[in-house]
Design an enzyme around this catalytic site. Structure first.
Site, PDB file in Angstrom:
ATOM      1  N   ARG A  33      -8.083  16.692 -11.736  1.00  0.00           N
ATOM      2  CA  ARG A  33      -8.240  17.726 -10.712  1.00  0.00           C
ATOM      3  C   ARG A  33      -9.664  18.242 -10.567  1.00  0.00           C
ATOM      4  NH1 ARG A  33      -2.618  21.089 -11.916  1.00  0.00           N
ATOM      5  NH2 ARG A  33      -1.269  19.461 -11.058  1.00  0.00           N
ATOM      6  N   SER A  86       1.500  19.721  -3.797  1.00  0.00           N
ATOM      7  CA  SER A  86       1.568  19.069  -5.107  1.00  0.00           C
ATOM      8  C   SER A  86       0.590  17.913  -5.279  1.00  0.00           C
ATOM      9  CB  SER A  86       2.985  18.532  -5.329  1.00  0.00           C
ATOM     10  OG  SER A  86       2.997  17.690  -6.469  1.00  0.00           O
ATOM     11  N   GLU A  98       1.013  29.298 -20.585  1.00  0.00           N
ATOM     12  CA  GLU A  98      -0.309  29.498 -19.971  1.00  0.00           C
ATOM     13  C   GLU A  98      -1.009  30.746 -20.509  1.00  0.00           C
ATOM     14  OE1 GLU A  98      -2.432  29.587 -15.537  1.00  0.00           O
ATOM     15  OE2 GLU A  98      -0.243  29.527 -15.673  1.00  0.00           O
ATOM     16  N   HIS A 102      -7.457  23.525  -8.143  1.00  0.00           N
ATOM     17  CA  HIS A 102      -6.566  22.433  -7.728  1.00  0.00           C
ATOM     18  C   HIS A 102      -7.072  21.838  -6.421  1.00  0.00           C
ATOM     19  CE1 HIS A 102      -2.985  20.180  -6.747  1.00  0.00           C
ATOM     20  NE2 HIS A 102      -2.384  20.576  -7.860  1.00  0.00           N
ATOM     21  N   LEU A 145       4.156  22.512 -17.243  1.00  0.00           N
ATOM     22  CA  LEU A 145       5.590  22.609 -17.500  1.00  0.00           C
ATOM     23  C   LEU A 145       5.894  22.058 -18.889  1.00  0.00           C
ATOM     24  CD1 LEU A 145       7.029  21.433 -14.043  1.00  0.00           C
ATOM     25  CD2 LEU A 145       6.303  23.712 -14.756  1.00  0.00           C
ATOM     26  N   GLY A 173       9.359  33.180 -17.638  1.00  0.00           N
ATOM     27  CA  GLY A 173       9.169  31.898 -16.969  1.00  0.00           C
ATOM     28  C   GLY A 173       9.608  30.796 -17.917  1.00  0.00           C
ATOM     29  N   LEU A 174       9.049  29.608 -17.757  1.00  0.00           N
ATOM     30  CA  LEU A 174       9.500  28.491 -18.591  1.00  0.00           C
ATOM     31  C   LEU A 174       9.288  28.757 -20.079  1.00  0.00           C
ATOM     32  CD1 LEU A 174       8.486  25.330 -16.555  1.00  0.00           C
ATOM     33  CD2 LEU A 174      10.772  26.217 -16.991  1.00  0.00           C
ATOM     34  N   ALA A 175       8.111  29.249 -20.462  1.00  0.00           N
ATOM     35  CA  ALA A 175       7.856  29.501 -21.887  1.00  0.00           C
ATOM     36  C   ALA A 175       8.741  30.632 -22.394  1.00  0.00           C
ATOM     37  CB  ALA A 175       6.375  29.830 -22.105  1.00  0.00           C
TER      38      ALA A 175
END
Length: 660
Positions: free
Chosen positions: A332, A286, A448, A268, A464, A44-46
């Protein structure tokens, strides 16, 4: 209780820690990098950003993902945006303010040094992504656009419509695939890590299963990076992709990596409500929608009128009423608890009465009037204003509105959306030091998967930011601290006894799943675990419920290992077998989460113990006794030892969180 934790935080003033560290950390010279192998689990992003960057530096990288392509990592599901302290709006933002908002948003349960570093590198992330071609939204004059997110009073969130995660992942993926193309990264898709291989007390590789053929494989690495995301699916219903799991992190935990703050779960507030027992996941709307949408419930209990038939004076905009300074943009955890409180009190809407309204009517009107003025239409009709307003909203949030309509059959341009809180992100994860290394030498956790920089509650648009910060700008420096001492270590052959032993243990566990031959599917156990977790360790927890949950989970575990039925064989494509392994790990994790929640006799962020709240129903922290990271050490079945990392705040004044 032991004090084995050394966070390795540089002993310099906060604003100088990262700069000084980067200038003095040990390095590996380019020739030596070519002979060092790094395993990256998760793309993923990481993971994608770390693999691409480390390969670009010259290391030999092996990247693993259980999807058919890195593009399917759950990072693509992120919608609303990514934070950075660029101060493009000139509205008072700064690195310090981003740092402060993040610490406060996490209810003073995060490590100062890591959070400040995150704020420092945030601007670099945006520059990197723009250079990659990420299509961030822009203002009329061409500058990058920003919007607001919860817990802040500035606009610092960069976005690409409602698909920011997907666009950022495509940027990282392009960097990764470039390295795959030139041979510095070897990509293993459809592979799942099932164990960490330890040699002389260090992580030296992994055992992975080829999910297509069922074959077990041994892979050596001088270091192993876990970038495997969060464990929200322990609750069964969550906004996570259905494949998201805790297995890689849990295997590391059982090999000696401490698990930090497992009970810190983020709920959330803006999700499409549960519609029935048939559901296997939930859909996020979102947080960026709270930018312009107004959240309300009827002032009258059990009001059966349609939303548009309820006049303005009979609506309770409860977030604006309770938190005037932040309104609909409170963090949140606060927005989620407020929605639950209204629904529990009998003001919920929809068939289930477990929902509140998110209304765009006033935003459509406001944008319509602005657009009319821009066009010089000073006598525009109400219909014309509405039409122009809808066009503006469509440009900003169109794909989110389309998604809502597809799922619910209702048009959010015409009627308010119905939303309710759902499990989303996990602030807990493997404990790491300033270098992102776990308590196992050579084993790192990014994004995460680690206990993160978010304390007890993540501010929106920070996931992100943390994933890309860790992968692009932190690990390339910090890994040198360890690998500079490994340049004399030759690649260890995978016929080494430690590899053989680890593979045999994995094989034995797989055979155990297949040979139970009970009556119940992995899915049925997962569903039952999820209900226990949501009811007793979800949005609210109490001592009695947590004690009951621990006993229920232990009973469920016993039943799992005696009545599980896994169809098919080990040497083939077998999603049921994959699921069984993941559910077994979730059951063990669930027990630890409840134990951690029971141990923490306070309320903070997403951890809300009903016994510890103010008269107004807000979280009541106990800084004297609980200002620490709870790092749990595995000590055998259903046994853990608690290690504490004290949290020291030298640059921020500790206060009761207030968004009023």
């Amino acid at each position: 209780m032991s004090n084995k934790l050394d966070a390795k935080i540089p002993a310099t003033p906060l604003a100088e820690k990262w700069t000084k560290y980067r200038s003095t950390v040990s390095l590996v010279n380019p020739a030596n990098k070519r002979s060092i192998e790094i395993i990256v689990v998760g793309t993923g992003l990481a993971g994608a950003s770390a693999a691409a960057t480390l390969a670009e530096l010259g290391y030999k990288v092996k990247a693993f993902c259980f999807q058919d392509s890195p593009r399917r990592a759950h990072s693509i599901a992120a919608q609303g945006g990514i934070n950075a302290a660029k101060n493009y709006q000139n509205d008072g933002d700064s690195v310090y303010r981003l740092f402060y908002d993040t610490i406060k948003g996490g209810d003073y349960r995060a490590r100062e040094a890591n959070v400040h570093r995150l704020a420092e590198v945030s601007g670099n992330i945006i520059d990197q992504c723009v250079a990659q071609g990420v299509p961030f939204a822009r203002e009329y004059g061409g500058l990058l656009s920003n919007r607001s997110f919860g817990g802040t009073q500035v606009q610092r969130t960069f976005y690409a419509a409602g698909q920011t995660g997907q666009q950022l992942l495509l940027g990282a993926y392009s960097g990764l695939e470039r390295q795959v193309g030139i041979g510095t990264v070897t990509m293993y898709s459809r592979h799942e890590m099932l164990d960490v291989v330890m040699i002389d007390g260090k992580a030296r590789g992994i055992i992975a299963r080829n999910l297509v053929t069922g074959e077990l494989e041994r892979h050596f690495g001088h270091a192993v990076l876990l970038c495997t995301g969060g464990y929200g699916n322990v609750f069964y219903l969550s906004t996570n992709a259905m494949g998201s799991n805790v297995t890689a992190a849990w295997k590391a935990h059982k090999k000696g990596a401490y698990f930090g703050n497992p009970c810190f779960t983020q709920i959330h507030p803006t999700c499409i409500p549960v519609s029935g027992d048939h559901q296997s996941k939930l859909t996020l709307m979102s947080e960026s929608l709270r930018n312009d949408g107004r959240i309300w419930v009827p002032k009258q209990k059990d009001d059966k009128r349609a939303a548009n038939d309820i006049p303005e004076e009979e609506r309770d905009y409860y977030l604006e009423r309770r938190y005037p300074a932040f309104g609909n943009l409170v963090p949140r955890d606060i927005a989620s608890r407020a929605a639950k409180e209204r629904c529990d009190a009998g003001y919920g809407v929809g068939a289930s009465k477990m929902a509140v309204y998110l209304d765009y009517a006033s935003a459509i009107e406001r944008y319509g009037k602005i657009e009319a003025n821009k066009r010089g239409l000073h006598h525009a009709s109400k219909e014309e204003i509405t039409l122009m307003g809808k066009a503006v909203v469509k440009e900003k949030y169109g794909n989110l509105f389309d998604m809502y309509k597809q799922i619910t059959g209702e048009d959010p341009y015409e009627v308010p959306m119905r939303i309710y809180p759902a499990v989303h992100y996990t602030m807990g994860g493997l404990w790491v030091d300033y270098n992102l290394m776990t308590t196992v030498p050579g084993l790192y956790a990014l994004g995460e998967a680690n206990f993160s920089d978010h304390g007890a509650n993540r501010l929106g648009a920070s996931a992100l930011m943390q994933g890309l910060a860790d992968g692009y700008f932190v690990i390339p420096y910090t890994i040198g601290s360890y690998l500079s001492g490994e340049i004399r270590t030759k690649a260890i052959p995978t016929d080494h006894p430690a590899f053989v032993e680890a593979e045999n243990a994995v094989k034995e566990r797989i055979n155990k799943f297949l040979n139970i031959k009970g009556k119940q599917s992995p899915e049925s156990f997962h569903k039952r675990l999820g209900k226990i977790m949501w009811d007793k360790c979800g949005m609210a927890r109490n001592e009695q419920g947590l004690k009951e949950a621990i006993e229920e989970i232990r009973a469920l575990k016993k039943e799992f290992w005696s009545d599980l039925r896994v169809m098919g064989d080990a040497d083939e494509f077998n999603p049921e077998l994959d699921k069984a392994g993941r559910v077994a790990d979730f059951i063990e994790l669930g027990e630890l989460m409840c134990l951690d929640a029971l141990n923490r006799n306070e309320s903070c962020g997403g951890h809300f113990r009903e016994e510890y709240q103010t008269e107004e129903g807000e979280a009541l922290r106990d800084d004297e006794n609980y200002m620490y990271v709870a790092a749990w050490e595995y000590a055998g079945e259903s046994q853990w030892t608690l290690n504490k990392e004290p949290l020291v705040y030298e640059n921020i004044k500790i206060a009761q969180r207030s968004y009023k």
